[in-house]
Scaffold this active site. Structure first.
Site, PDB file in Angstrom:
ATOM      1  N   SER A 193     -16.265  42.839 -87.775  1.00 40.72           N
ATOM      2  CA  SER A 193     -15.483  42.739 -89.011  1.00 40.72           C
ATOM      3  C   SER A 193     -15.964  41.721 -90.041  1.00 40.72           C
ATOM      4  CB  SER A 193     -14.017  42.456 -88.686  1.00 40.72           C
ATOM      5  OG  SER A 193     -13.303  43.658 -88.786  1.00 40.72           O
ATOM      6  N   SER A 323      -7.307  50.149 -96.236  1.00 38.68           N
ATOM      7  CA  SER A 323      -7.016  50.324 -94.810  1.00 38.68           C
ATOM      8  C   SER A 323      -5.522  50.585 -94.708  1.00 38.68           C
ATOM      9  CB  SER A 323      -7.376  49.054 -94.023  1.00 38.68           C
ATOM     10  OG  SER A 323      -6.450  48.025 -94.343  1.00 38.68           O
TER      11      SER A 323
END
Ligand SMILES: Cc1ncc(C[n+]2csc(CCOP(=O)(O)OP(=O)(O)O)c2C)c(N)n1
Ligand SMILES: [Mg+2]
Length: 432
Positions: A193, A323
Site C-alpha cells: 500500500s 475505494s
C-alpha cells in the site's frame, strides 16, 4: 556574416518552438559566435547571449497516441495491430470479467462481507492492452488498480477473491488488506500500500535482469499519477535511466489521487514530460484505447529488453470512487463522471471494434456477462465459507528464526485464546 545571421535565425526559431526543433535545427558543435558548444561535465549545450527562462509553455504538449476513435474505428489502417482472434477475445473477456468482479466485490464490501475494495472502472483498456503485449516471463510490479493485468496474465477470479476474503487459500495468509494480490508463479510481485514503494524495487529487479546472462525479460512497473509525486518515483526514473535498465515505467494517469485532481497534483505537461528530461524513452498514449496501449507497450518492450528504459503515460479517467472509503461525488460532478462513462468508455470501444470485425455480437455479450456474474457470485460464496488461516500465521514468515520478543507475544496470545475461548469463533480458523 551570412552564416552568422543564419545561425541566429535558427537559434531564434529553436527558442520559440519545441525542444525537438532545438535538437534538429542547431548544429550542436557550434554556437552563435561560430564557437564550439560548451562541454561542461554536467551539460553539453550551445551558449546563447539572450537570457531566457523556460517554462511549461516553452514546449508543445506531448501528443496522445491512439489507434481507435470513440466509435471503435481504426483511424489509420497501418496502426492496427495484427492480433489474432483468440488474443483479441481474451483481452475483451478479461475486461468484462473485471467489470463483473468489481461490481460484486464492491457490493460485498457494502454488505460488510469484506473490509475494503477498489474498483478499476475506466482503466480496463490500459490493463488488457499492456498485459497482452508482455511476455509471461516479464515481471509485474503493480500499484493496486491493475486487476485486468493480473486477470489477463492468468490469475483466476477464485485466487483474487480468496485474497480479498483473506481465507486460508490466500497466498498472503490473510495478512494483507483486500486487493493486495501477488503470484510467484505468474511473476506478479505482491502489491504493497505505501505509494511508489514498488518503483525503485521494480528498477532494482530490472537491473538484476540486466546483469543476468542472456536476459530477455523486462520489468513493468505500474503507478498512478499521484504516486508519481513521491520522491521514490524520481529515484526510480533516475536509476532506470542512468543504469540503462530493462524496465517499462507505466503511469496510469486517471486524473485523480483520491480527491486531489491532477491539476493540483503537478504542474507542467504531466508525467510524460519528465521522461525525456530524465533520459527515458517516452510516449503518451490514450489509455482508453486498448489497441494503442498494446502497440505502445509492444514497442516499449522491444526497447526495454535492449536495456532502453521506457516511460509510458497512459491517459484515462477513474470512473469509480477511489475505494470503498471514498465518496467521489463530494469533489467532482456527476456530469464529469458521465462523460467518461459514455464517450470514452474503453470496454465499449473494444467491443465496437470486435463487432465490426465480426468477432462479437449482442448474444455473446449477454452470455459472457451472465457467465462471469454467476461465476463471481459462486466463487464469493465459496470463499466466504473457507476457513481463515491459523492465527499463528500472523507471527510467522518474517524471520527465519522467530525472535524471543515475538515468541513471547505468540505465547501470550495462545494463553489469551485458551482463557477466553468462548469469545473467539475458533471453528472458523484452520487447525495447526
Ligand atoms: C506514501 C503514501 N501516502 C499516501 C497514501 C494514501 N493513498 C492511498 S492511494 C492514494 C492516491 C494515489 O493516487 P494515484 O497514484 O493517482 O492512483 P489511483 O488511486 O488514482 O489509481 C493515496 C494518497 C499511501 N497509500 N501511501
Ligand atoms: Mg490517479
Amino acid at each position: 556574416m551570412a552564416l552568422r545571421s543564419g545561425l541566429s535565425l535558427l537559434r531564434y526559431i529553436s527558442l520559440r518552438t519545441s525542444s525537438r526543433v532545438l535538437s534538429t535545427h542547431i548544429n550542436p558543435e557550434i554556437n552563435q559566435n561560430g564557437e564550439k558548444t560548451a562541454e561542461f561535465p554536467g551539460a553539453k549545450a550551445p551558449y546563447v547571449t539572450e537570457m531566457k527562462f523556460l517554462n511549461e509553455n516553452s514546449y508543445e504538449s506531448i501528443p496522445i497516441y491512439r489507434v481507435l476513435d470513440n466509435n471503435g474505428d481504426v483511424i489509420l489502417a497501418n496502426e492496427e495491430p495484427t492480433l489474432d482472434k483468440e488474443t483479441l477475445l481474451n483481452m475483451y473477456k478479461s475486461m468484462v470479467q473485471l467489470n463483473q468482479m468489481d461490481k460484486i466485490l464492491y457490493e460485498s464490501q457494502r454488505q460488510g462481507r469484506i473490509s475494503f475494495y477498489m474498483t478499476n472502472y475506466g482503466e480496463e483498456g490500459m490493463h488488457v492492452g499492456s498485459a497482452a503485449a508482455l511476455s509471461p516471463q516479464d515481471l509485474i510490479f503493480a500499484q493496486y488498480r491493475e486487476v485486468g493485468v493480473l486477470l489477463y496474465r492468468g490469475m483466476t477470479i477464485t485466487e483474487l477473491i480468496n485474497q480479498c476474503y483473506g481465507n486460508h487459500e490466500d497466498p498472503g495468509k490473510g495478512r494483507h488488506m483486500p486487493v493486495h494480490y501477488g503470484s510467484k508463479q505468474l511473476n506478479v510481485v505482491t502489491i504493497s500500500s505505501p505509494l511508489a514503494t514498488q518503483m525503485p524495487q521494480a528498477v532494482g529487479a530490472a537491473y538484476a535482469f540486466k546483469r543476468t546472462p542472456d536476459n530477455d525479460r523486462c520489468v513493468i512497473c505500474y503507478f498512478g499519477e499521484g504516486a508519481a509525486s513521491e520522491g521514490d518515483a524520481f529515484a526510480a526514473f533516475n536509476f532506470a535511466a542512468t543504469l540503462d535498465c530493462p524496465v517499462i515505467l507505466f503511469c496510469r494517469n486517471n486524473g485523480y489521487a483520491i480527491s486531489t485532481p491532477s491539476s493540483e497534483q503537478y504542474r507542467g505537461d504531466g508525467i510524460a514530460a519528465r521522461g525525456p528530461s530524465m533520459g527515458l524513452h517516452t510516449i503518451r498514449v490514450d489509455g482508453t484505447d486498448a489497441l494503442a496501449v498494446y502497440n505502445a507497450v509492444a514497442r516499449a518492450r522491444e526497447l526495454a529488453v535492449k536495456n532502453k528504459p521506457v516511460l509510458i503515460e497512459a491517459m484515462s479517467y477513474r470512473v469509480g470512487h477511489h475505494s470503498t472509503s471514498d465518496d467521489s461525488t463530494a469533489y467532482r460532478s456527476l456530469e464529469e463522471i458521465q462523460k467518461w462513462t459514455s464517450d470514452e468508455n474503453p470496454v465499449q470501444k473494444l467491443r465496437l471494434y470486435l463487432e465490426r470485425k465480426g468477432l462479437w455480437n449482442e448474444e455473446s455479450e449477454k452470455s459472457l456477462i451472465k457467465e462471469s456474474r454467476d461465476f463471481v457470485v459462486r466463487t464469493m460464496q465459496d470463499a466466504e465459507k473457507k476457513k481463515k488461516p491459523h492465527w499463528k500465521e500472523m507471527f510467522e514468515d518474517v524471520y527465519y528464526d522467530m525472535p524471543l520478543k515475538l515468541q513471547k507475544q505468540m505465547h501470550e496470545m495462545e494463553d489469551h485464546l485458551r482463557k477466553y475461548e468462548e469469545h473467539y469463533p475458533m471453528e472458523n480458523y484452520e487447525k495447526e
